[in-house]
Structure formats: C-alpha cells, structure tokens
Design a protein around this motif. Structure first.
Motif, short mmCIF file in Angstrom:
data_model
loop_
_atom_site.label_atom_id
_atom_site.label_comp_id
_atom_site.label_asym_id
_atom_site.label_seq_id
_atom_site.Cartn_x
_atom_site.Cartn_y
_atom_site.Cartn_z
N LEU A 44 0.91 -1.20 0.02
CA LEU A 44 0.02 -0.01 0.21
C LEU A 44 0.93 1.11 -0.15
CD1 LEU A 44 -2.84 -0.85 2.45
CD2 LEU A 44 -2.82 -1.16 0.14
N ARG A 45 1.83 1.40 0.86
CA ARG A 45 2.77 2.36 1.01
C ARG A 45 3.41 2.79 -0.34
NH1 ARG A 45 3.95 1.83 7.37
NH2 ARG A 45 2.07 2.42 8.04
N LEU A 46 3.86 1.62 -0.95
CA LEU A 46 4.78 1.57 -2.16
C LEU A 46 3.57 2.58 -3.26
CD1 LEU A 46 6.51 -1.59 -2.61
CD2 LEU A 46 7.48 0.54 -2.51
N ILE A 47 2.33 2.10 -3.34
CA ILE A 47 1.20 2.70 -4.22
C ILE A 47 1.03 3.80 -4.03
CG2 ILE A 47 -0.99 2.45 -4.89
CD1 ILE A 47 -0.76 -0.82 -4.44
N MET A 48 1.16 4.41 -2.72
CA MET A 48 0.79 5.80 -2.13
C MET A 48 2.13 6.61 -2.42
SD MET A 48 -1.79 5.61 0.97
CE MET A 48 -0.66 4.26 2.01
N GLY A 49 3.20 5.97 -2.85
CA GLY A 49 4.55 6.85 -2.89
C GLY A 49 5.03 6.96 -1.66
N VAL A 50 4.74 6.64 -0.53
CA VAL A 50 5.65 7.06 0.94
C VAL A 50 6.82 6.14 0.81
CG1 VAL A 50 5.26 6.74 3.33
CG2 VAL A 50 3.18 7.20 1.94
#
Lengths: 273, 392
Positions: A44-50
């Motif tokens: 999820l964090r990779l998808i959100m760019g975090v």
C-alpha cells in the motif's frame, strides 16, 4: 489503473516484497489478504508513494509515478488507526482533509455535506470526533478519505472493530463507490468479507500466493468459502505449514520497521472456520 | 490483594523492557546532578580590583590583603594604565573594565585620601559596582566594607575637635566613607529584579517545547501525520503549518507572561526594551517549537516524549545563567552552557533589561540564537526525511 512490475522492497536487507507484479483495473474492489508481515502495508505504501521500491516500477492512473502530486491528489486513504482530530467536529475533520487536497469554499462545503450523507453521519456532523463510537469514527474517516473525490481509495482494515451490521453497510458503500468508477484497494483480516470484493490477492511473505475472483478461488480449491481457500493455498505453498503457524506466527515477511503497532490484531487468515 | 501485586509486576515489566524509559528514569537525575555538582562545586566568588593613584597607593597592599581575608572574594587586576591620572578618565576606564566583565567591583582610592585623613576628614573610597548580579554586588560591598574598616584602623587617627582624650584613646578610628557607583541598577535593585526578566524566555521555552513535543507526537501516534503525508503535502509544509499554529497560539501566552513580568519588576522599562524583549522571545519560541518537534520524532510514544522534558529542560535551568553565573563554571561547562539556547536568551534579556543595552549590542547572543534556529531547522528536515523513509 495500477500497474506493478517486478517490484522488490527490503528493509535493512530483510525482504518485504519479492518480485511482485500486479495489474489492478479501474472501478473494482480489490482485496489484499495475508497474515501480519505478508507485505500488505508495504505494498500500500509503495502505491501511495510513501516508500520507494528497491527495484521494479509502479505506475498509477495511466502512467503517473506514485508520490507525484498529480497521483496523490487522486488517492484517498483510510488508515487502520482512528486517525481523526478528536478536538474537531466530524464536519471540521472532513473539511480539514478537504483543505489538504486544495479544496475550499462552496465546493468543499457541498462535498463535505455529500460525503457525510453518504456515510450517514449528517446528524452527528457537529459532534466532536472524540465523542463518537468506533464505528462512527470509521465512517467519519471514510468521509474524509472521499471528500476530494479520489479515483483510487486505499482502505487499510476499514472495518476493524466494527460490528457485523455496520460492516455490511460499509461493503454496501464500497460497492456503490466501485459502481461510480472508483477503484478500491482493501486490506482486511476478515477474509469472509473480502469475498464481497471483485478480486482477491493472497499475499504471503512478500509474494503472491493466489489471485483471482473470490468464487473462482473457492472453486479452484474446492473449498467451502474464501477463508478455507486461503488456508489451503497457504498449505500448498508451504508443505507442512499448518494453520496455526499462519495465524499466529510472524513468518518474517515484510511490514516496515516498527510494523503496525496500533493494530495489535491477530490475523484471522489461517484460522479455519 | 494478589491483583494489586500483578499490576505492580506488569508496570515494572513494561518499564524494564523499555530500555529508553529505564535509562531516563535512572540516569537523568544522576546525570543532571553530576553536571550541577561538577560545575558548581566551588562557591561563587566575587572579583574585586583596587585602583589607586598618588600617595594612596601606600594602602593598596594592606587593603588587598584585607580583601583576600574575606570569604568568597578574590582580588583581580584590571587593565587601567598607570599614567591615566585624571579622575574622570580613570572612572571611564573603571566602568569599561566592569562592562567587559574584568571585575564585579573596583575600589578606587583618590590621590587625596591620605591628605584628607591628615586634615581630619574621613576620606572617601569610591566603589564601582557592575551591579547586574545582586549576589555578587552584595559580596563585593560586604567585603569592601569589612576591609575598609581594617584599613581605617591603620590610617592616621582622625580626632574631631570636640573629641575628648578618652574618646581619642578608644573609638578614635573613624570609618572611611564609601561612595558606591553602580554601572547597572542601583542600591534599590532587588534580587528578584535579577531573576524576573529571565523567567520570560524560560516560560516561553518550557511551555512551547512541551506543547509542540506532545502535540506532534499525538499526530504521529494516532496516524493523522501519515494521512497528511499521503495528501499532496510535503513534510516541511506540515511542519511549517504546525509552527505557524503554535506560534499564533504561543504569542498571546508570551504576551501575558511579559505584561505580568513588567508589572512585577521593580524598575521602569522603556518601550524600546519591550520591543527588544519581543524579538528575543520570538526567537526562543521558534527554537522551542523546533526542538519540541525534533524530540517528538525521537520518541516512539507519548510516554517517551514526556521523558525528554527533564532532559531538555533541567540542564537549561541550571546551566543557562539563570541561577548561577556561567562565568564561574569550569571551561567544559561554560562551553556546554553556550550550546543551550536559553543561555543566550537569558544573557540577551538581562543585557536589554538590566544593562539597558540595545539589541544590537548583544549581537553575539542573537547570532547564536539565530544559528541554533537554523541548525534545528536543518536537523528537523533531515530527521523528517528519515522518518518519512521509515514511516510506519
């Protein structure tokens, strides 16, 4: 909508995601299932760019890089924690997050009213968030994740701690959002409720175990329900692995350092019905 | 009853397993007490210089010996050339030496002292006092009073025309007259007037630090920071928003402290001084905000964030020139004190309030505060980026 190609991510040498490739089409409800440490939060964090991947490539909304302003404006996020400002009213919370996405004035007012009606919180909109029940807080969080009209809605355990009736109501809202063209990416420990999604991804130790429509997966494993299919998929991937290990042991996968201290939930992924 | 025991066991287990809590719990008091002990194990001593011209030089040796007999006083030299004989120039040089911190008090013997005593006058000693530190001023005045009595005993006896022979043989030693001249403050200057001004930067720092530290920690723990960072916002934008909010909240608080302070203080304060104080206070506010945010990043939860408070606040209470003069510290502690923002704020505040200096005259302290602000900002940017990389 979301294109993930050969993505790898490790934390201090400890792999969290192994060569993961995935395509998530628009307007679908996509369930992410897996025990703690499977790599769901990392994905999820990779998808959100975090987070940035160590290798591979992620593209959102026809070619946008995760984390770019154009991409983040189109993402709504509802974390696991009850992430609301308790000293603000429900309406003020929703308006605040609207402001963070550049909304203002009459447009923000109209959208705030609309999303609060959608989650059936209009009557409590002037209540301080800190005075709400857990279920109401989750509804207020959903409203504040929707206020800027995202194309992609990322929901991390959106129904954690929510009673069964309200959980069904949540899934009704999700279905309606998907019918409006919004893509929903949902992680959940309630595997049975994930069967309400259009497609499901089983993750284990940073790798894809299975992917498909819930009814297809149930059929494929000759299981009674999705939960049983998940258990069988896990056993097939790791011979000798039993359900209790999947349920209670951290298989060493990939939550980031610090993990998700707020949840403290035992994954229900391996518990047979 | 057993339940009570188990609750106690649980509390102890949790503390023991949190190494940072354990370290804070046992080491902070020992660390701070050791620092204070090492820095202050010698009593505060006042520095007195003696300047004499002409025949009065004859008494300098005796007076200096008498002063050295006094407790907590040392005799120090001051840099005033012998060829300066004009009393006005000497006075200017003495004031300059006091301003530079070469001594806390300077005793000046006029050339005419001996002649005055011979002619039946009491003779006058001029005591120039730096005056900004009441404890040191008191030490100097008391030591000089005692030493001058000893000196008077060795001077030619002065007998009034109406003094009988009996009188001359008994209490025939007339004390020397001591005229006190204050570089800063006056005889009416109270000990509380020395402490009150520095309570402004202290309260501003203390309260703002706690507020920003705890509030930002809550933002992290409850997940709202993560939500903000996933919105099209950068961490610097979030931090700047935080700073602005706290600043607007802290300014009225600082204004209340300032107004109350001015009401309590026992000497008149000009509008320019209040303006200068506002500049110092604003800088302290900003530094306290940044330090609060930095510490909140270092702590894993609100419990740990609270533990940082004594570690950040206590050394600043003891080492910031607030209670004890840092000039008296051994050099490592003097350097340590200079790394603390409150030290510079306190010195600058006293320069403005007690020494009536303009803000630009205390520029080294302002520069230090500015440098600390920039350093804290850069450190926060680095820590914030690192935190973002490890979000979760």
């Amino acid at each position: 909508m979301i294109e993930i190609e050969h993505v790898r991510k490790a934390y201090r040498g400890r792999p969290a995601l192994h060569d993961l490739s995935l395509h998530i089409p628009e307007g679908r409800i996509f369930g992410l299932l897996g025990p703690n440490g499977a790599g769901k939060t990392t994905l999820l964090r990779l998808i959100m760019g975090v987070l940035q991947p160590d290798a591979g490539r992620i593209r959102l909304f026809d070619g946008l890089a995760p984390g770019s302003p154009a991409a983040t404006r189109q993402i709504g996020y509802m974390p696991q924690q009850l992430a609301l400002y308790e000293g603000l009213t429900v309406r003020e919370n929703v308006r605040f997050f609207g402001h963070m996405y550049g909304l203002d004035g009459a447009v923000l007012d109209a959208r705030t009213t609309e999303v609060l009606e959608r989650v059936e919180l209009s009557e409590r909109q002037e209540s301080l968030s800190g005075t709400l029940s857990g279920g109401m807080m989750r509804r207020a969080m959903l409203a504040s994740a929707l206020v800027h009209q995202p194309r992609l809605l990322i929901l991390d355990e959106p129904t954690a701690g929510v009673d069964p009736l309200l959980r069904l109501r949540f899934w009704d809202w999700f279905r309606r959002l998907a019918s409006e063209g919004i893509t929903l990416l949902v992680t959940t420990h309630h595997i049975s409720e994930a069967s309400r999604g259009d497609e499901v991804l089983f993750l284990r130790e940073g790798s894809i175990l299975e992917q498909g429509r819930p009814d297809e997966l149930i059929r494929r494993y000759g299981a009674a329900d999705l939960e049983a299919a998940f258990v069988q998929a896990t056993r097939r991937a790791v011979p000798g692995d039993d359900a209790s290990r999947t349920a209670n042991g951290d298989p060493g996968g990939g939550d980031p350092p610090g993990g998700n201290p707020s949840t403290g939930q035992v994954p229900s992924g391996g518990v047979p019905a | 009853m057993k339940a009570i025991g188990w609750i106690a066991v649980r509390v102890i287990l949790e503390i023991v397993r949190d190494r940072r809590t354990l370290a804070f719990f046992f080491l902070v008091p020992v660390l701070v007490m050791s620092l204070v002990y090492l820095a202050l194990f010698k009593d505060e001593t006042a520095r007195v210089a003696v300047v004499a011209r002409g025949a009065a030089r004859l008494f300098v040796y005796d007076l200096e010996r008498a002063l050295e007999q006094e407790k907590d006083v040392v005799v120090v030299p001051v840099d005033i050339p012998d060829d300066v004989r004009d009393p006005k120039l000497i006075q200017a040089d003495i004031e300059d030496a006091l301003r530079k911190g070469q001594a806390d008090g300077v005793l000046y013997f006029e050339e005419s002292l001996l002649a005055d005593r011979f002619s039946g006058k009491r003779g006058t000693l001029h005591l120039y006092l730096e005056g900004s530190r009441p404890t040191l001023t008191g030490l100097v005045a008391s030591a000089v009073g005692d030493a001058s009595d000893d000196l008077a005993a060795s001077l030619p006896v002065v007998i009034d025309s109406d003094c009988s022979a009996k009188c001359a043989n008994s209490v025939n030693v007339k004390p020397l007259q001591i005229d006190k001249h204050y570089l800063y403050g006056s005889e009416d200057y109270r000990l509380i007037d020395f402490f009150l001004p520095v309570l402004l930067p202290f309260f501003v720092f203390f309260l703002t630090f706690i507020l920003s530290n705890i509030a930002f920690q809550r933002e992290r723990v409850r997940g709202t920071l993560e939500r903000l960072l996933i919105a099209p916002l950068s961490l610097p934008q979030v931090v700047l928003g935080y700073m602005l909010g706290f600043l607007l909240f802290s300014i009225p608080q600082a204004a209340i402290v300032l107004v109350y302070l001015l009401a309590l203080i026992g000497f008149p304060v000009s509008v320019a001084q209040v303006g200068d104080l506002c500049v110092i206070t604003l800088l302290m506010l900003l530094i306290a905000l940044l330090l609060g945010l930095l510490v909140s990043f270092a702590a894993r939860n609100e419990f740990q964030a609270v533990q940082f408070i004594p570690l950040v606040i206590l050394p600043q209470v003891f080492f910031s020139d607030m209670i004890w003069s840092i000039d008296r510290f051994a050099w490592p502690f003097r350097w340590f004190a200079m790394l603390l923002p409150l030290t510079h704020a306190n010195i600058a505040t006293r320069d403005v309030m007690l020494k009536h200096q303009h803000l630009w005259q205390t520029w080294p302290n302002l520069l230090a505060l500015l440098a600390m602000f920039v350093a804290a900002l850069l450190l926060l940017a680095w820590v914030g980026r690192r935190h973002r990389d490890m979000l979760g």
